[in-house]
Structure formats: C-alpha cells, structure tokens
Scaffold this active site. Structure first.
Site, PDB file in Angstrom:
ATOM      1  N   SER A 184      -3.626  -5.571   7.801  1.00  0.00           N
ATOM      2  CA  SER A 184      -5.001  -5.095   7.855  1.00  0.00           C
ATOM      3  C   SER A 184      -6.004  -6.103   8.392  1.00  0.00           C
ATOM      4  O   SER A 184      -7.085  -5.708   8.827  1.00  0.00           O
ATOM      5  CB  SER A 184      -5.442  -4.639   6.463  1.00  0.00           C
ATOM      6  OG  SER A 184      -5.370  -5.703   5.535  1.00  0.00           O
TER       7      SER A 184
ATOM      8  N   HIS B 239      -3.149   1.323   5.050  1.00  0.00           N
ATOM      9  CA  HIS B 239      -4.020   1.414   6.224  1.00  0.00           C
ATOM     10  C   HIS B 239      -3.443   2.328   7.300  1.00  0.00           C
ATOM     11  O   HIS B 239      -3.731   2.150   8.487  1.00  0.00           O
ATOM     12  CB  HIS B 239      -4.279   0.018   6.791  1.00  0.00           C
ATOM     13  CG  HIS B 239      -5.228  -0.791   5.971  1.00  0.00           C
ATOM     14  ND1 HIS B 239      -6.600  -0.724   6.107  1.00  0.00           N
ATOM     15  CD2 HIS B 239      -5.003  -1.675   4.964  1.00  0.00           C
ATOM     16  CE1 HIS B 239      -7.173  -1.542   5.251  1.00  0.00           C
ATOM     17  NE2 HIS B 239      -6.232  -2.131   4.545  1.00  0.00           N
TER      18      HIS B 239
ATOM     19  N   LYS C  93      -8.560   4.958   0.732  1.00  0.00           N
ATOM     20  CA  LYS C  93      -8.974   4.689   2.116  1.00  0.00           C
ATOM     21  C   LYS C  93      -9.140   6.016   2.846  1.00  0.00           C
ATOM     22  O   LYS C  93     -10.113   6.714   2.630  1.00  0.00           O
ATOM     23  CB  LYS C  93      -7.980   3.729   2.773  1.00  0.00           C
ATOM     24  CG  LYS C  93      -8.017   2.330   2.150  1.00  0.00           C
ATOM     25  CD  LYS C  93      -7.082   1.360   2.811  1.00  0.00           C
ATOM     26  CE  LYS C  93      -7.288  -0.067   2.319  1.00  0.00           C
ATOM     27  NZ  LYS C  93      -7.038  -0.271   0.888  1.00  0.00           N
TER      28      LYS C  93
END
Length: 394
Positions: A184, A212, A241
C-alpha cells in the site's frame, strides 16, 4: 506516575518532532467523500482508502439505519457466547461466495484478522515465508506464532524460492507464504502467478492480505487473485476501505481452516461482535460491488487521468496500475511541508515518512476514488503544480 518515566516519554516525543516525524491529525466535520470539510474548510480529499466512493453512499447509510431497530445497536458480547446474529453468518457466507472460498470469519478489523490467523494454524514445526514489505498486521501476527520465520526481498521471486528451499532443508512440516496483494505504500501488486507456481512446487500454502484490492481489482472486483486469474488458499481483507470504509475484517478460506479459527483465533474469541448496522451495510456494499462495473471504470479512469497529469507536471511517481499513486519527495520535512501547503490550496493529502516508509523515501501517497470528478482532479493538479514549483520539487 513516576516523573522519570514521563520525562523519558516527553523526550521521546520531542525527538520525534525534531526529526520531522511527528504525526498530526486534522478534524473532519463532514462525511467521508471526494470533498470533505476540515476545520471549516472544504478540501478535495486525495488520501482516503475510499476507492469506490461508498463511505457516504445513501444505500449503505440506509442499510445501517434499517438494521438498528430490528437488530439493536450492539451485541455486547463475543461471537461464541451470545454475539452471533443471523446477519453475521449471512455476511460471512456472502463474502465467501464473492471471494470464491468455502467460508469466511469476521473480525473487528483486518489487523485483528491477521493477528489471529497464524497462531492457530501453524506451530514450531512449520515455517512462514513473509514478504519484507508486508503490512504491520501481518508482521505482528507472525510474531505471535511459534512457526519459524523467513523474510524474502519484496516481490523478489528468486529470493522467495531460496527461502522456500531453505525452509524445506530445515525440515519444516508445513510452509506458508504470506504477502500483501497490494503493497500500500507503493501501489505495487504482488506477483501472485509466480507465488502460486512456487507454492505448488514446494507444497506451500499461500496467504494474501487483500485490503487494498477487494471490491475493485479484477474483472469482478474480487481482488488481486481475481485480477491475476490465480487461486490462493487464504485471503484476509477489510470492510474498512472499498467496502464502505467503516470497520471490520475477515479471513476467507477452506472450511476446516475457518472452523479451526472459530475455535482458536484469539481476537475472534475475545472481541465483541461487529455491530448489526456495520454488518448490514457490509452486505449492501457487496451488493453494490457485484454490480459495480461503472464504479470500477470511474475509479481507474480517474487514476489514469491523475497519473498522466502529475507526470506532465514533472513529479517523480512510482510506476503502477493501482489507484494508489505515490509522489516521491525523499525527506519527511518536505513531505509534511508540501502536504501543509496543499491543504492551504484546498487539497487534503498526507505525508508518509519513517517509520511508515524507509528513511529517505518520504512521499505523498495520493489515492483515487470513484467519487472524484474531473473538475476536482483538475483543481487538485493545479494545486500540486503551484506548490511543487514553490518548493522546488518540479
């Protein structure tokens, strides 16, 4: 508390600040979105993990509200005592189906999921071969496990194979390769096809943290295995996320693995269940993701446009195809100064520096999301150009 101890802590804080490494938080007074309000100022937000723009989506808010009256505010218990509702199992099964796994298990956060994964599954006779740039939660989870530990150079498949050979020579019973699907800080993707090939060659298990990537990477949005077209054995991930941006983590994998984790994963056994509102919103997020081709197209269109604009201005970028687009600056003080000046220009970003990234590799990590408009991107590019020139970065 002893004065000597507090004096030591104060000196440590002063040293952190003197090195330009002190982290300061700004108070947001609006919902998360493409533009947010911080300290009474409206700014374009380029540093959230809100990849699909779902953090303030009306459908998720409505789903969360609608769950509270019939299901309550919170569970006030852990899962195995009296903290499991029907919607907890519904979300676990929906996640498993979406990720093409037998089952999944929910945690308060993916940090807890990674913290609880390794210890129940592996013992002193086993070995974990972990990428050197893995997330802190994987590192901490591995530390809690008694398996032998080996670390390979980030995404270096020759080094990975060397350690797999070494682990076998050392007599390890079971081998697990642990990697982030996306690193990330850089936006780089793990080489899952080669990792799968090596795992099959050395009879190893593949574990991937896909925080991610879940929701937007791959043709179905099912993450880096979907993107690469390969199968991995165990997936960890988050609802915090792309899947709504709230909280909650999970592990997905073979049924016996999930069943054992329900029996022995300490963060699962000793943490409160996810609140019903979060679970209901998670279910809605998966529904939107499964129908999310337009959101994913908007996200990657924005990423392509943003990257091209920064390159044209002359910024030093790390290459990649992920919506994480780091602007490399080198020094922590420069990253913080640039972030501060960009805020004055109406753009909200954060400087990343040691210990989050290695010394000398400070950066501003920009992140695209599907909610950003072309006008917002153009305004942000103008601000980057102005501040970059003022600071001599471009």
């Amino acid at each position: 508390m002893a004065d000597a101890f507090l004096s030591h802590i104060t000196d440590t804080l002063k040293q952190i600040e003197s090195e330009g490494l002190y982290k300061r938080e700004r108070m947001i007074t609006s919902p998360q979105g493409g533009e947010i309000t911080v300290g009474g100022k409206q700014v374009i937000n380029l540093c959230a993990n809100n990849y699909l723009g779902l953090a303030d989506h009306p459908s998720l808010i409505e789903a969360a509200k609608n769950a509270m009256e019939p299901k309550g505010f919170g569970m006030a218990s852990v899962r195995f005592i009296c903290g499991t509702q029907d919607i907890h199992r519904e979300l676990e099964q929906r996640l498993a189906k979406f990720l093409n796994k037998d089952d999944s298990i929910l945690f308060a956060a993916c940090f807890d999921a990674n913290g609880g994964l390794f210890e129940p599954l592996l013992g002193p006779e086993d070995a974990i071969i972990s990428d050197s740039l893995n997330h802190a939660s994987i590192i901490d989870g591995v530390r809690l496990c008694k398996a032998k530990r080996y670390r390979y150079i980030n995404n270096d498949m020759n080094d990975l194979e060397a350690w797999l050979k070494q682990a076998r020579e050392d007599g390890a019973r079971h081998l697990m390769i642990a990697t982030d699907g996306v690193f990330s800080m850089d936006g780089y993707l793990a080489n899952l096809p080669k990792i799968r090939e090596l795992a099959d060659k050395y009879d190893a298990i593949v574990m991937v943290d896909d925080c991610h990537a879940t929701g937007f990477m791959g043709p179905n949005g099912a993450g880096t295995p979907d993107y690469h077209g390969v199968d991995v054995d165990i997936l960890t991930g988050t609802l915090g996320k792309a899947l709504g941006g709230a909280i909650g983590g999970y592990i997905a994998g073979p049924q016996p693995v999930i069943d054992l984790l329900r029996q022995r994963a300490r963060p699962y056994l000793f943490s409160n269940s996810l609140p019903p509102s979060i679970v209901a919103a998670g279910l809605e997020a998966i529904r939107l993701v499964e129908q999310g081709d337009m959101l994913r197209a908007q996200l990657f269109g924005n990423a392509k446009y943003w990257r091209a604009g920064l390159e044209k201005l002359g910024f030093d970028l790390l290459p990649g195809e992920h919506p994480i687009i780091p602007v490399m600056l080198g020094e922590a003080s420069l990253a913080q100064e640039m972030a501060s000046r960009l805020f004055d220009e109406g753009v909200y970003v954060s400087g990343f520096f040691f210990p989050v990234v290695p010394r000398g590799q400070a950066r501003i990590r920009t992140q695209m999301n599907a909610a950003l408009t072309k006008d917002e991107l153009d305004r942000a590019l103008a601000a980057f150009g102005k501040v970059g020139k003022e600071l001599g970065v471009i």
